[in-house]
Design a protein around this motif. Structure first.
Motif, PDB file in Angstrom:
ATOM      1  N   TRP A  74      -2.235   9.433  -0.563  1.00 11.16           N
ATOM      2  CA  TRP A  74      -2.853   8.883   0.401  1.00 11.16           C
ATOM      3  C   TRP A  74      -3.792  10.083   1.091  1.00 11.16           C
ATOM      4  CZ3 TRP A  74       2.153  10.249   0.489  1.00 11.16           C
ATOM      5  CH2 TRP A  74       2.586  11.409   1.369  1.00 11.16           C
ATOM      6  N   CYS A  75      -4.815   9.548   1.916  1.00 14.21           N
ATOM      7  CA  CYS A  75      -5.654  10.418   2.573  1.00 14.21           C
ATOM      8  C   CYS A  75      -4.943  10.978   3.864  1.00 14.21           C
ATOM      9  CB  CYS A  75      -7.068   9.750   2.766  1.00 14.21           C
ATOM     10  SG  CYS A  75      -8.226  10.842   3.764  1.00 14.21           S
ATOM     11  N   ASN A  76      -5.044  12.382   4.136  1.00 11.33           N
ATOM     12  CA  ASN A  76      -4.444  12.593   5.535  1.00 11.33           C
ATOM     13  C   ASN A  76      -5.310  12.553   6.593  1.00 11.33           C
ATOM     14  OD1 ASN A  76      -1.796  13.930   6.084  1.00 11.33           O
ATOM     15  ND2 ASN A  76      -2.734  15.990   6.484  1.00 11.33           N
ATOM     16  N   ILE A  77      -6.323  12.330   6.537  1.00  9.58           N
ATOM     17  CA  ILE A  77      -7.288  11.770   7.456  1.00  9.58           C
ATOM     18  C   ILE A  77      -6.943  10.485   8.043  1.00  9.58           C
ATOM     19  CG2 ILE A  77      -9.751  11.685   8.421  1.00  9.58           C
ATOM     20  CD1 ILE A  77     -10.455  13.854   6.488  1.00  9.58           C
ATOM     21  N   THR A  78      -7.078   9.403   7.209  1.00 12.52           N
ATOM     22  CA  THR A  78      -6.963   7.940   7.674  1.00 12.52           C
ATOM     23  C   THR A  78      -5.508   7.617   7.345  1.00 12.52           C
ATOM     24  OG1 THR A  78      -7.031   7.241   5.144  1.00 12.52           O
ATOM     25  CG2 THR A  78      -9.130   7.597   6.453  1.00 12.52           C
ATOM     26  N   PHE A  79      -4.489   8.244   7.103  1.00 13.24           N
ATOM     27  CA  PHE A  79      -3.202   8.021   6.569  1.00 13.24           C
ATOM     28  C   PHE A  79      -3.002   6.749   5.838  1.00 13.24           C
ATOM     29  CE2 PHE A  79      -3.281  10.749  10.425  1.00 13.24           C
ATOM     30  CZ  PHE A  79      -2.665  11.773   9.710  1.00 13.24           C
ATOM     31  N   SER A  80      -3.772   6.521   5.027  1.00 14.27           N
ATOM     32  CA  SER A  80      -3.895   5.299   4.200  1.00 14.27           C
ATOM     33  C   SER A  80      -4.196   5.626   2.842  1.00 14.27           C
ATOM     34  CB  SER A  80      -4.935   4.398   4.736  1.00 14.27           C
ATOM     35  OG  SER A  80      -5.320   3.284   3.942  1.00 14.27           O
ATOM     36  N   HIS A  81      -3.790   4.544   1.909  1.00 15.04           N
ATOM     37  CA  HIS A  81      -4.269   4.756   0.544  1.00 15.04           C
ATOM     38  C   HIS A  81      -6.021   4.744   0.147  1.00 15.04           C
ATOM     39  CE1 HIS A  81      -4.638   0.549   1.030  1.00 15.04           C
ATOM     40  NE2 HIS A  81      -5.258   0.282  -0.070  1.00 15.04           N
ATOM     41  N   LEU A  82      -6.571   4.591   1.168  1.00 13.98           N
ATOM     42  CA  LEU A  82      -8.005   4.604   1.203  1.00 13.98           C
ATOM     43  C   LEU A  82      -8.534   5.834   1.833  1.00 13.98           C
ATOM     44  CD1 LEU A  82      -8.779   0.950   1.860  1.00 13.98           C
ATOM     45  CD2 LEU A  82      -8.811   2.240  -0.431  1.00 13.98           C
ATOM     46  N   GLY A  83      -9.565   6.414   1.536  1.00 12.91           N
ATOM     47  CA  GLY A  83     -10.349   7.642   2.325  1.00 12.91           C
ATOM     48  C   GLY A  83     -11.132   7.148   3.168  1.00 12.91           C
ATOM     49  N   CYS A  84     -11.691   8.055   3.978  1.00 11.65           N
ATOM     50  CA  CYS A  84     -13.028   7.872   4.760  1.00 11.65           C
ATOM     51  C   CYS A  84     -13.798   6.733   4.465  1.00 11.65           C
ATOM     52  CB  CYS A  84     -13.441   8.880   5.498  1.00 11.65           C
ATOM     53  SG  CYS A  84     -12.248  10.095   6.195  1.00 11.65           S
ATOM     54  N   ASP A  85     -14.144   6.984   3.020  1.00  9.28           N
ATOM     55  CA  ASP A  85     -15.379   6.251   2.539  1.00  9.28           C
ATOM     56  C   ASP A  85     -14.853   4.869   2.063  1.00  9.28           C
ATOM     57  OD1 ASP A  85     -13.812   7.245   0.448  1.00  9.28           O
ATOM     58  OD2 ASP A  85     -15.646   8.104  -0.590  1.00  9.28           O
ATOM     59  N   GLU A  86     -13.630   4.463   2.399  1.00  6.19           N
ATOM     60  CA  GLU A  86     -13.153   3.301   2.100  1.00  6.19           C
ATOM     61  C   GLU A  86     -12.822   3.124   0.575  1.00  6.19           C
ATOM     62  OE1 GLU A  86     -12.087   0.859   4.119  1.00  6.19           O
ATOM     63  OE2 GLU A  86     -12.587   2.119   5.658  1.00  6.19           O
ATOM     64  N   GLU A  87     -12.874   4.143  -0.216  1.00  3.46           N
ATOM     65  CA  GLU A  87     -12.428   4.338  -1.729  1.00  3.46           C
ATOM     66  C   GLU A  87     -10.852   4.597  -1.701  1.00  3.46           C
ATOM     67  OE1 GLU A  87     -14.507   3.295  -4.258  1.00  3.46           O
ATOM     68  OE2 GLU A  87     -15.860   2.576  -2.767  1.00  3.46           O
ATOM     69  N   ARG A  88     -10.381   4.330  -3.040  1.00  6.55           N
ATOM     70  CA  ARG A  88      -8.871   4.701  -3.062  1.00  6.55           C
ATOM     71  C   ARG A  88      -8.558   6.075  -3.444  1.00  6.55           C
ATOM     72  NH1 ARG A  88      -6.348   3.194  -8.638  1.00  6.55           N
ATOM     73  NH2 ARG A  88      -5.821   5.003  -8.872  1.00  6.55           N
TER      74      ARG A  88
END
Length: 103
Positions: A74-88
């Motif tokens: 996961w991305c530690n900025i978005t806390f999601s499996h997607l990064g800030c650029d909406e890519e995995r």
């Protein structure tokens, strides 16, 4: 010297998935790079559960050439499996070609 790029990346065959092609491209760059090239380094905001297990923490974000890497990233900025650029988020995908990448 011609780089060893998979056919799905250079346009010789249709793409099954964009993520798979991107991961194959990262591996192709890593494996075809001359010895003078710097190794690929994943974004500093990329996280995986292995980072929090002392026995597995070292090298947990190394760019792996394994296609069967099923670890959760996961991305530690978005806390999601997607990064800030909406890519995995993945070690083979969170590289310096992405606009949100930070070394």
């Amino acid at each position: 010297m011609k780089a060893n790029i998979p056919a799905s990346i250079n346009g010789d065959s249709p793409s099954a998935t964009g993520v798979q092609d991107t991961a194959e491209a990262a591996v192709a760059v890593e494996t075809s790079c001359a010895p003078s090239c710097e190794p690929l380094v994943a974004c500093r905001h990329l996280r995986t559960k292995r980072m929090f297990i002392p026995a597995q923490a070292e090298g947990s974000l190394e760019v792996e050439s394994e296609r069967n890497d099923r670890a959760a990233y996961w991305c530690n900025i978005t806390f999601s499996h997607l990064g800030c650029d909406e890519e995995r988020a993945h070690t083979r995908l969170c590289l310096n070609h992405r606009r949100c990448y930070e070394a």
